[in-house]
Write a protein that holds these residues in place. Structure first.
Motif, PDB file in Angstrom:
ATOM      1  N   LYS A   2     147.211 -48.671 103.758  1.00 13.15           N
ATOM      2  CA  LYS A   2     146.073 -48.311 104.591  1.00 13.15           C
ATOM      3  C   LYS A   2     145.966 -46.796 104.740  1.00 13.15           C
ATOM      4  N   LYS A   3     147.093 -46.120 104.900  1.00 13.04           N
ATOM      5  CA  LYS A   3     147.079 -44.659 105.038  1.00 13.04           C
ATOM      6  C   LYS A   3     146.579 -43.991 103.752  1.00 13.04           C
ATOM      7  N   LEU A   6     142.849 -44.416 103.621  1.00  8.67           N
ATOM      8  CA  LEU A   6     142.241 -43.488 104.578  1.00  8.67           C
ATOM      9  C   LEU A   6     142.266 -42.058 104.053  1.00  8.67           C
ATOM     10  N   PHE A   7     143.348 -41.690 103.377  1.00  7.49           N
ATOM     11  CA  PHE A   7     143.450 -40.347 102.805  1.00  7.49           C
ATOM     12  C   PHE A   7     142.393 -40.132 101.713  1.00  7.49           C
ATOM     13  N   SER A  86     141.317 -43.120 113.379  1.00  7.14           N
ATOM     14  CA  SER A  86     142.118 -44.269 112.960  1.00  7.14           C
ATOM     15  C   SER A  86     143.473 -43.817 112.404  1.00  7.14           C
ATOM     16  N   TRP A  87     143.551 -42.603 111.864  1.00  5.05           N
ATOM     17  CA  TRP A  87     144.815 -42.094 111.341  1.00  5.05           C
ATOM     18  C   TRP A  87     145.792 -41.811 112.475  1.00  5.05           C
ATOM     19  N   THR A  88     145.274 -41.261 113.575  1.00  2.00           N
ATOM     20  CA  THR A  88     146.156 -40.857 114.672  1.00  2.00           C
ATOM     21  C   THR A  88     146.280 -41.908 115.770  1.00  2.00           C
TER      22      THR A  88
END
Length: 114
Positions: A2-3, A6-7, A86-88
Protein backbone atom coordinates in the motif's frame (compact mmCIF):
# COMPACT_ATOMS: atom_id res chain seq x y z
CA UNK A 1 2.44 -2.75 -0.99
CA UNK A 2 0.00 0.00 0.00
CA UNK A 3 2.84 2.41 0.81
CA UNK A 4 4.47 1.68 -2.55
CA UNK A 5 1.25 2.42 -4.44
CA UNK A 6 0.77 5.61 -2.43
CA UNK A 7 4.33 6.63 -3.29
CA UNK A 8 3.77 6.04 -7.02
CA UNK A 9 0.45 7.93 -6.90
CA UNK A 10 2.20 10.77 -5.08
CA UNK A 11 4.90 10.96 -7.74
CA UNK A 12 2.30 11.07 -10.50
CA UNK A 13 0.31 13.76 -8.68
CA UNK A 14 3.46 15.80 -8.06
CA UNK A 15 4.42 15.57 -11.72
CA UNK A 16 0.96 16.73 -12.82
CA UNK A 17 1.06 19.55 -10.26
CA UNK A 18 4.47 20.78 -11.43
CA UNK A 19 3.46 20.51 -15.09
CA UNK A 20 0.41 22.70 -14.45
CA UNK A 21 2.05 25.21 -12.14
CA UNK A 22 2.33 27.87 -14.87
CA UNK A 23 -1.34 27.67 -15.89
CA UNK A 24 -2.32 27.73 -12.22
CA UNK A 25 -0.44 30.98 -11.68
CA UNK A 26 -1.86 32.52 -14.87
CA UNK A 27 -5.38 31.45 -13.92
CA UNK A 28 -4.99 33.07 -10.50
CA UNK A 29 -3.66 36.29 -12.02
CA UNK A 30 -6.41 36.40 -14.64
CA UNK A 31 -9.15 35.85 -12.06
CA UNK A 32 -7.68 38.66 -9.96
CA UNK A 33 -7.54 40.92 -13.05
CA UNK A 34 -11.17 40.07 -13.84
CA UNK A 35 -12.07 41.19 -10.33
CA UNK A 36 -10.19 44.47 -10.82
CA UNK A 37 -11.84 45.04 -14.20
CA UNK A 38 -15.28 44.39 -12.69
CA UNK A 39 -14.63 46.88 -9.89
CA UNK A 40 -13.49 49.52 -12.40
CA UNK A 41 -16.50 48.77 -14.61
CA UNK A 42 -18.81 49.42 -11.68
CA UNK A 43 -17.05 52.73 -10.85
CA UNK A 44 -17.13 54.10 -14.40
CA UNK A 45 -20.01 56.40 -15.34
CA UNK A 46 -19.30 56.94 -19.06
CA UNK A 47 -20.56 54.56 -21.73
CA UNK A 48 -17.24 54.53 -23.59
CA UNK A 49 -15.42 53.64 -20.39
CA UNK A 50 -17.83 50.79 -19.69
CA UNK A 51 -17.38 49.45 -23.23
CA UNK A 52 -13.61 49.61 -22.79
CA UNK A 53 -13.76 47.72 -19.50
CA UNK A 54 -16.04 45.07 -21.04
CA UNK A 55 -13.63 44.56 -23.95
CA UNK A 56 -10.68 44.29 -21.56
CA UNK A 57 -12.67 41.90 -19.38
CA UNK A 58 -13.45 39.67 -22.36
CA UNK A 59 -9.77 39.55 -23.32
CA UNK A 60 -8.79 38.61 -19.76
CA UNK A 61 -11.62 36.05 -19.66
CA UNK A 62 -10.23 34.39 -22.79
CA UNK A 63 -6.83 34.15 -21.07
CA UNK A 64 -8.50 32.59 -18.02
CA UNK A 65 -10.40 30.04 -20.12
CA UNK A 66 -7.22 29.09 -21.98
CA UNK A 67 -5.64 28.16 -18.64
CA UNK A 68 -8.39 25.75 -17.67
CA UNK A 69 -5.75 23.00 -17.35
CA UNK A 70 -4.96 24.59 -14.01
CA UNK A 71 -7.95 22.67 -12.65
CA UNK A 72 -5.93 19.48 -13.24
CA UNK A 73 -3.15 20.99 -11.16
CA UNK A 74 -5.59 21.81 -8.38
CA UNK A 75 -6.93 18.24 -8.48
CA UNK A 76 -3.36 16.94 -8.31
CA UNK A 77 -2.65 19.17 -5.30
CA UNK A 78 -5.75 17.84 -3.57
CA UNK A 79 -4.68 14.29 -4.45
CA UNK A 80 -1.26 14.95 -2.89
CA UNK A 81 -3.01 16.19 0.24
CA UNK A 82 -5.10 13.02 0.47
CA UNK A 83 -2.05 10.83 -0.13
CA UNK A 84 -0.15 12.65 2.59
CA UNK A 85 -3.04 12.22 5.02
CA UNK A 86 -3.32 8.49 4.34
CA UNK A 87 0.47 8.08 4.51
CA UNK A 88 0.73 9.67 7.95
CA UNK A 89 -2.46 8.25 9.42
CA UNK A 90 -2.06 6.05 12.45
CA UNK A 91 -3.25 2.51 12.36
CA UNK A 92 -6.41 1.88 14.33
CA UNK A 93 -6.16 -1.01 16.77
CA UNK A 94 -8.68 -3.73 16.20
CA UNK A 95 -11.01 -4.20 19.15
CA UNK A 96 -12.26 -7.70 19.72
CA UNK A 97 -15.97 -7.72 20.41
CA UNK A 98 -17.06 -9.75 23.38
CA UNK A 99 -20.47 -10.94 24.46
CA UNK A 100 -20.25 -9.08 27.75
CA UNK A 101 -22.59 -6.06 27.45
CA UNK A 102 -20.65 -4.06 30.04
CA UNK A 103 -17.40 -4.27 28.07
CA UNK A 104 -19.07 -2.91 24.95
CA UNK A 105 -20.81 -0.23 27.01
CA UNK A 106 -17.52 0.93 28.54
CA UNK A 107 -15.84 1.06 25.12
CA UNK A 108 -18.72 3.05 23.63
CA UNK A 109 -18.78 5.37 26.65
CA UNK A 110 -15.05 5.99 26.23
CA UNK A 111 -15.59 6.74 22.52
CA UNK A 112 -18.26 9.30 23.38
CA UNK A 113 -15.97 11.20 25.73
CA UNK A 114 -13.03 11.55 23.31
Amino acid sequence: MKKFLLFIAGLVALTVLLANLGPMILLGVSVWLLYVVFKQFMKTDSTAGKIGWVVLGLIILSVAVSNIYAVLGLAAAYGLYLIYKSWTSKKESVVVESDDPFTNFERQWADLHK
